[in-house]
Write a protein that holds these residues in place. Structure first.
Motif, PDB file in Angstrom:
ATOM      1  N   ASN A  30     -90.200  62.924 -20.533  1.00 39.22           N
ATOM      2  CA  ASN A  30     -89.517  63.081 -19.433  1.00 39.22           C
ATOM      3  C   ASN A  30     -88.102  62.893 -19.291  1.00 39.22           C
ATOM      4  OD1 ASN A  30     -92.008  63.189 -17.177  1.00 39.22           O
ATOM      5  ND2 ASN A  30     -92.601  61.589 -19.132  1.00 39.22           N
TER       6      ASN A  30
ATOM      7  N   ASN B  28     -91.835  71.354 -13.258  1.00 36.51           N
ATOM      8  CA  ASN B  28     -92.283  71.973 -14.657  1.00 36.51           C
ATOM      9  C   ASN B  28     -90.989  72.907 -15.145  1.00 36.51           C
ATOM     10  OD1 ASN B  28     -94.727  70.798 -15.052  1.00 36.51           O
ATOM     11  ND2 ASN B  28     -95.581  72.116 -13.666  1.00 36.51           N
ATOM     12  N   HIS B  29     -91.247  73.448 -16.392  1.00 39.83           N
ATOM     13  CA  HIS B  29     -90.309  74.216 -16.874  1.00 39.83           C
ATOM     14  C   HIS B  29     -90.571  75.668 -16.662  1.00 39.83           C
ATOM     15  CE1 HIS B  29     -87.984  76.228 -20.154  1.00 39.83           C
ATOM     16  NE2 HIS B  29     -89.307  77.139 -20.235  1.00 39.83           N
TER      17      HIS B  29
ATOM     18  N   CYS C 254     -89.176  64.288 -12.363  1.00 41.20           N
ATOM     19  CA  CYS C 254     -89.908  64.540 -13.380  1.00 41.20           C
ATOM     20  C   CYS C 254     -91.183  65.441 -13.356  1.00 41.20           C
ATOM     21  CB  CYS C 254     -90.221  63.176 -14.015  1.00 41.20           C
ATOM     22  SG  CYS C 254     -88.628  62.645 -14.843  1.00 41.20           S
TER      23      CYS C 254
ATOM     24  N   TYR D 143     -86.115  73.350 -19.377  1.00 39.60           N
ATOM     25  CA  TYR D 143     -86.050  72.365 -20.444  1.00 39.60           C
ATOM     26  C   TYR D 143     -85.349  72.858 -21.846  1.00 39.60           C
ATOM     27  CZ  TYR D 143     -90.298  70.361 -17.902  1.00 39.60           C
ATOM     28  OH  TYR D 143     -91.016  70.103 -17.066  1.00 39.60           O
TER      29      TYR D 143
ATOM     30  N   GLU E  45    -102.063  67.961 -14.220  1.00 40.63           N
ATOM     31  CA  GLU E  45    -100.752  68.288 -14.299  1.00 40.63           C
ATOM     32  C   GLU E  45    -100.234  68.620 -13.071  1.00 40.63           C
ATOM     33  OE1 GLU E  45     -98.398  69.151 -16.750  1.00 40.63           O
ATOM     34  OE2 GLU E  45     -99.899  68.718 -18.243  1.00 40.63           O
ATOM     35  N   MET E  46     -99.222  67.649 -12.792  1.00 45.48           N
ATOM     36  CA  MET E  46     -98.427  67.816 -11.505  1.00 45.48           C
ATOM     37  C   MET E  46     -97.248  68.697 -11.541  1.00 45.48           C
ATOM     38  SD  MET E  46    -100.066  65.466  -9.953  1.00 45.48           S
ATOM     39  CE  MET E  46     -99.219  65.444  -8.483  1.00 45.48           C
TER      40      MET E  46
ATOM     41  N   ARG F 254    -100.603  58.083 -17.862  1.00 48.43           N
ATOM     42  CA  ARG F 254     -99.558  58.391 -17.089  1.00 48.43           C
ATOM     43  C   ARG F 254     -99.082  56.944 -16.915  1.00 48.43           C
ATOM     44  NH1 ARG F 254     -98.110  62.995 -14.431  1.00 48.43           N
ATOM     45  NH2 ARG F 254     -99.855  64.652 -14.762  1.00 48.43           N
TER      46      ARG F 254
ATOM     47  N   TYR G 242     -92.569  69.591 -26.238  1.00 44.10           N
ATOM     48  CA  TYR G 242     -93.162  68.994 -24.878  1.00 44.10           C
ATOM     49  C   TYR G 242     -94.816  69.716 -24.948  1.00 44.10           C
ATOM     50  CZ  TYR G 242     -88.591  68.395 -22.837  1.00 44.10           C
ATOM     51  OH  TYR G 242     -87.350  68.028 -22.762  1.00 44.10           O
TER      52      TYR G 242
ATOM     53  N   ASN H 145     -97.670  62.181 -22.864  1.00 39.82           N
ATOM     54  CA  ASN H 145     -98.253  62.949 -23.816  1.00 39.82           C
ATOM     55  C   ASN H 145     -98.549  62.014 -25.198  1.00 39.82           C
ATOM     56  OD1 ASN H 145     -97.970  65.606 -22.762  1.00 39.82           O
ATOM     57  ND2 ASN H 145     -95.929  65.918 -23.100  1.00 39.82           N
TER      58      ASN H 145
ATOM     59  N   PHE I 110     -96.520  72.444 -24.839  1.00 41.98           N
ATOM     60  CA  PHE I 110     -97.065  73.541 -24.121  1.00 41.98           C
ATOM     61  C   PHE I 110     -96.308  74.952 -24.472  1.00 41.98           C
ATOM     62  CE2 PHE I 110     -93.307  72.637 -21.497  1.00 41.98           C
ATOM     63  CZ  PHE I 110     -92.855  73.827 -21.232  1.00 41.98           C
TER      64      PHE I 110
HETATM   65  C1  LIG Z   1     -91.631  66.285 -17.389  1.00 39.03           C
HETATM   66  S1  LIG Z   1     -93.101  66.726 -17.578  1.00 39.03           S
HETATM   67  C2  LIG Z   1     -93.537  67.676 -16.071  1.00 39.03           C
HETATM   68  C3  LIG Z   1     -94.469  67.393 -15.118  1.00 39.03           C
HETATM   69  C4  LIG Z   1     -95.784  67.234 -15.738  1.00 39.03           C
HETATM   70  N1  LIG Z   1     -96.516  68.650 -15.356  1.00 39.03           N
HETATM   71  C5  LIG Z   1     -96.585  66.114 -15.190  1.00 39.03           C
HETATM   72  O1  LIG Z   1     -97.845  66.655 -14.887  1.00 39.03           O
HETATM   73  O2  LIG Z   1     -96.381  65.150 -15.061  1.00 39.03           O
HETATM   74  C6  LIG Z   1     -93.297  67.755 -18.890  1.00 39.03           C
HETATM   75  C7  LIG Z   1     -94.646  68.082 -19.102  1.00 39.03           C
HETATM   76  O3  LIG Z   1     -95.336  69.001 -18.247  1.00 39.03           O
HETATM   77  C8  LIG Z   1     -96.190  69.938 -18.866  1.00 39.03           C
HETATM   78  N2  LIG Z   1     -95.176  71.182 -18.353  1.00 39.03           N
HETATM   79  C9  LIG Z   1     -94.101  71.541 -17.909  1.00 39.03           C
HETATM   80  N3  LIG Z   1     -93.682  72.573 -17.873  1.00 39.03           N
HETATM   81  C10 LIG Z   1     -94.864  73.501 -17.932  1.00 39.03           C
HETATM   82  C11 LIG Z   1     -95.125  74.854 -18.194  1.00 39.03           C
HETATM   83  N4  LIG Z   1     -94.259  75.679 -17.876  1.00 39.03           N
HETATM   84  N5  LIG Z   1     -96.271  75.292 -18.413  1.00 39.03           N
HETATM   85  C12 LIG Z   1     -97.359  74.283 -19.087  1.00 39.03           C
HETATM   86  N6  LIG Z   1     -97.150  72.763 -19.094  1.00 39.03           N
HETATM   87  C13 LIG Z   1     -95.754  72.677 -18.626  1.00 39.03           C
HETATM   88  C14 LIG Z   1     -95.962  69.708 -19.983  1.00 39.03           C
HETATM   89  O4  LIG Z   1     -96.981  69.033 -20.705  1.00 39.03           O
HETATM   90  C15 LIG Z   1     -94.737  68.926 -20.562  1.00 39.03           C
HETATM   91  O5  LIG Z   1     -94.794  68.084 -21.531  1.00 39.03           O
END
Ligand SMILES: C[S@@+](CC[C@H](N)C(=O)[O-])C[C@H]1O[C@@H](n2cnc3c(N)ncnc32)[C@H](O)[C@@H]1O
Length: 648
Positions: free
Chosen positions: A204, A229-230, A226, A306, A8-9, A138, A324, A145, A326
């Motif tokens: 995204n 995170n939220h 992108c 989000y 997870e980024m 990715r 999303y 996802n 999570f």
């Molecule tokens: C737009 S991406 C955000 C970047 C993502 N973490 C990544 O590794 O690419 C959206 C996804 O990130 C993860 N994510 C975003 N916010 C999160 C949070 N507060 N807790 C857990 N997972 C989160 C979920 O898997 C979501 O579907």
């Protein structure tokens, strides 16, 4: 090199960041698409409004390789605001198979019976920019996802969408009529790549809005946006630049002040290495800028929302899960007991009426009451948006706000009582109702003024309707400001609501019908002066004028400015609120639309009450205990909202 695929980024601050600062340069998208309904009114490249004579895509009317006489209809294509936008976007528009998809959906609507096609078109464009892509966790560094989304109830939409994308690409490459004969023969395995690209877009993409908050289309940005995170209490927000891009040399250099956690990780396409940010510096599409809304320390995670932060916890969680995948565990969601904001956003009360007495009900089924109130308000708002009858919608909304919703209860054979549920004035449905009421009254006022342009009673009625619309706008801004004082990340909604309220009040103040009111001795003196209002007790206007003259934002002054602003508006509102709410039963109940202390010791009561509420969540039904609910009801909602109880 394929590694860390499932990692997870996230993005972190590279340095200390003050409140209200841009933390990214304007970022151009990897892919974007206007919503279908705006294809003929907005530029397909920068999303700005089209001029009277828009520019078509370059080299339009493509022929098909195996049928040189077949051309696509231009009605299913894009238009541009300038030759620059047309030049930069048309090659991708044409080669991504976007016109073929639009043509397919027009000629065979059953291929994709799920409405707007912007997700599909954005995914097609993305696929075309990344020709070497193969399905994986990715693509271009972005999470798809894919596996999670395909197990979702809604997976048919993804399957149909991927199939339509596959057919459009085939039409582009082979023959125009593949769709009519072969659509059912496309197996899910054929369209795996399309499916993954569509899942990437669903995970995204963000909705692009103009300055008025109108949604124009969707856009997918690179990792520097992108990977953010939220959080339900985020420290950043974002805004869009919707206009043709400036020439490259005049572009201001705002540095990127956020970095990915685990920088330098290589992901399949190389997009995650440092040169990812160079790839995002293209020159077209709606650009996005991220801005801090709290102070952020160096190394702290940067988050955005989000979802709508004015929804209560359960609604936010359910939306985040279904879209999303999570479960949010941010500070706001983890608070126990619930934060004050989350409690009031879902707060309702009830009373029992029977033939002999009016009594507080202490054992009502909160879930059932919530569902009934939600269904009722959602129905009215849906009708308003689809049928567009502002009068009946406002009557129905005001009825439920003032009188609540009644339900017959048979507790024993002999006795039937009527139970009535009320929404708290800060309940999220009440806030939705105020938004709709402000809009419905405004439309009624505009319609009436358009019908009767001469000065007569109809124009006065129109002014009454504008007055009520402004009152609901002010109530919405005041109510959300009250919540913002406990949850500072609501600043974005609050700022938008204040500017709408200010605009409604200015429209009202500038009305030419005021002389009629003055003649009739209504309780307002020279209201047109409101248009030039300068608060005698604060120097905010001078301060803003000086700041904008010097082009500065004074971060250290934020709290001071925010407090001065609310004091100033509170003073001003005290003078006009009774007049604004004149003749409206619900608005008369609201004693002050900004300072909600008239509701009683609301914070304390709800916190005390919530202990019971949280504990009772373990049970199948959430019921409140007698004495607490009675104290609560008596002090707050019955007093404020029970129509049988005339406000003091
Ligand atoms: C737009 S991406 C955000 C970047 C993502 N973490 C990544 O590794 O690419 C959206 C996804 O990130 C993860 N994510 C975003 N916010 C999160 C949070 N507060 N807790 C857990 N997972 C989160 C979920 O898997 C979501 O579907």
């Amino acid at each position: 090199m394929e590694m860390e695929m499932e990692m997870e980024m996230e993005m972190r601050a590279e340095e200390d960041i003050e409140i209200g600062e841009d933390i990214t340069p304007p970022l151009t998208p990897l892919s974007f698409a206007l919503h279908d309904s705006l294809l003929s009114s907005h530029c397909s490249s920068c999303f700005s409004l089209l001029p009277p004579h828009p520019f078509p895509p370059l080299h339009f009317n493509p022929t098909f390789p195996h049928n040189p006489h077949h051309v696509l209809s231009s009605s299913s294509s894009s238009s541009y605001c300038s030759p620059l936008c047309s030049n930069s976007d048309s090659p991708l528009h044409m080669s991504s198979a976007e016109p073929h998809l639009l043509h397919l959906l027009q000629s065979h609507p059953s291929t994709y019976p799920h409405g707007d096609s912007s997700d599909l078109r954005a995914a097609l464009r993305l696929l075309h920019s990344l020709p070497a892509t193969r399905p994986s966790a990715r693509i271009a560094g972005l999470l798809t996802n894919h596996h999670k989304l395909l197990h979702h109830d809604d997976h048919q939409r993804i399957r149909d969408g991927a199939r339509a994308m596959f057919l459009a690409r085939k039409m582009r490459d082979e023959a125009p009529n593949v769709c009519s004969d072969n659509s059912s023969s496309v197996s899910p395995d054929d369209a795996v790549l399309e499916e993954a690209a569509l899942c990437l877009v669903l995970t995204n993409a963000v909705e692009v809005q103009d300055k008025t908050g109108r949604t124009l289309g969707i856009s997918v940005y690179g990792p520097s946006f992108c990977w953010i995170n939220h959080s339900c209490s985020p420290n950043a927000c974002y805004r869009f630049l919707v206009s043709p891009p400036p020439p490259p040399c005049s572009a201001e250099k705002t540095p990127l002040r956020i970095v990915p956690l685990g920088q330098g990780i290589q992901i399949e396409s190389g997009v995650c290495s440092n040169n990812v940010f160079i790839k995002e510096c293209g020159s077209y599409g709606p650009r996005v800028i991220v801005r801090s809304i709290k102070r952020i320390k160096k190394g702290e995670e940067v988050t955005v929302t989000y979802t709508d932060l004015l929804q209560p916890k359960a609604m936010r969680q359910s939306e985040l899960w279904s879209r999303y995948w999570f479960i949010c565990s941010c500070t706001r969601c983890s608070a126990s007991p619930l934060t004050y904001v989350d409690q009031v956003l879902e707060e309702i009360s009830a009373a029992n009426f029977n033939s002999s007495s009016l009594s507080s009900d202490i054992n009502f089924d909160r879930d059932k009451a919530t569902h009934r109130l939600t269904d009722y308000i959602d129905d009215v708002i849906d009708d308003y948006l689809s049928i567009g009858d502002p009068e009946s919608s406002s009557v129905r909304l005001e009825r439920v706000l003032t009188q609540g919703l009644s339900d017959k209860q048979s507790e024993c054979k002999e006795e039937t009582s009527q139970q009535t549920y009320w929404l708290h004035p800060l309940h999220h449905l009440s806030l939705n109702a105020y938004t709709t009421l402000a809009s419905a009254y405004k439309i009624r006022a505009t319609d009436l003024s358009a019908l009767y342009s001469k000065m007569d009673d109809h124009l006065l009625n129109a002014l009454d309707l504008s007055r009520t619309s402004a009152a609901y706008s002010l109530l919405l801004a005041g109510a959300t400001h009250h919540l913002f004082r406990s949850e500072s990340s609501l600043i974005v909604s609050v700022a938008n609501f204040w500017s709408s309220a200010g605009e409604s009040l200015l429209t009202l103040a500038r009305s030419s019908v005021w002389s009629q009111f003055v003649q009739r001795d209504l309780p307002v003196s020279n209201p047109s002066s409101t248009g030039k209002y300068r608060c005698p007790n604060c120097s905010l206007v001078d301060k803003f004028e000086t700041d904008s003259f010097h082009g500065q934002v004074r971060h250290a002054d934020f709290d001071y400015v925010s407090n001065e602003f609310i004091d100033c508006v509170t003073n001003f509102t005290q003078n006009v609120w009774n007049f604004l709410g004149l003749g409206c039963q619900y608005l008369r109940v609201v004693k002050n639309p900004i300072d909600f202390s008239w509701l009683g010791t609301i914070g304390q009561d709800i916190v005390r009450y919530s202990g019971t509420q949280v504990a009772s969540k373990c049970g199948a039904e959430r019921r409140i205990s007698g004495s607490e609910a009675e104290g609560y009801n008596n002090q707050i909602l019955k007093k404020a909202l029970n129509p049988c109880h005339e406000p003091d």
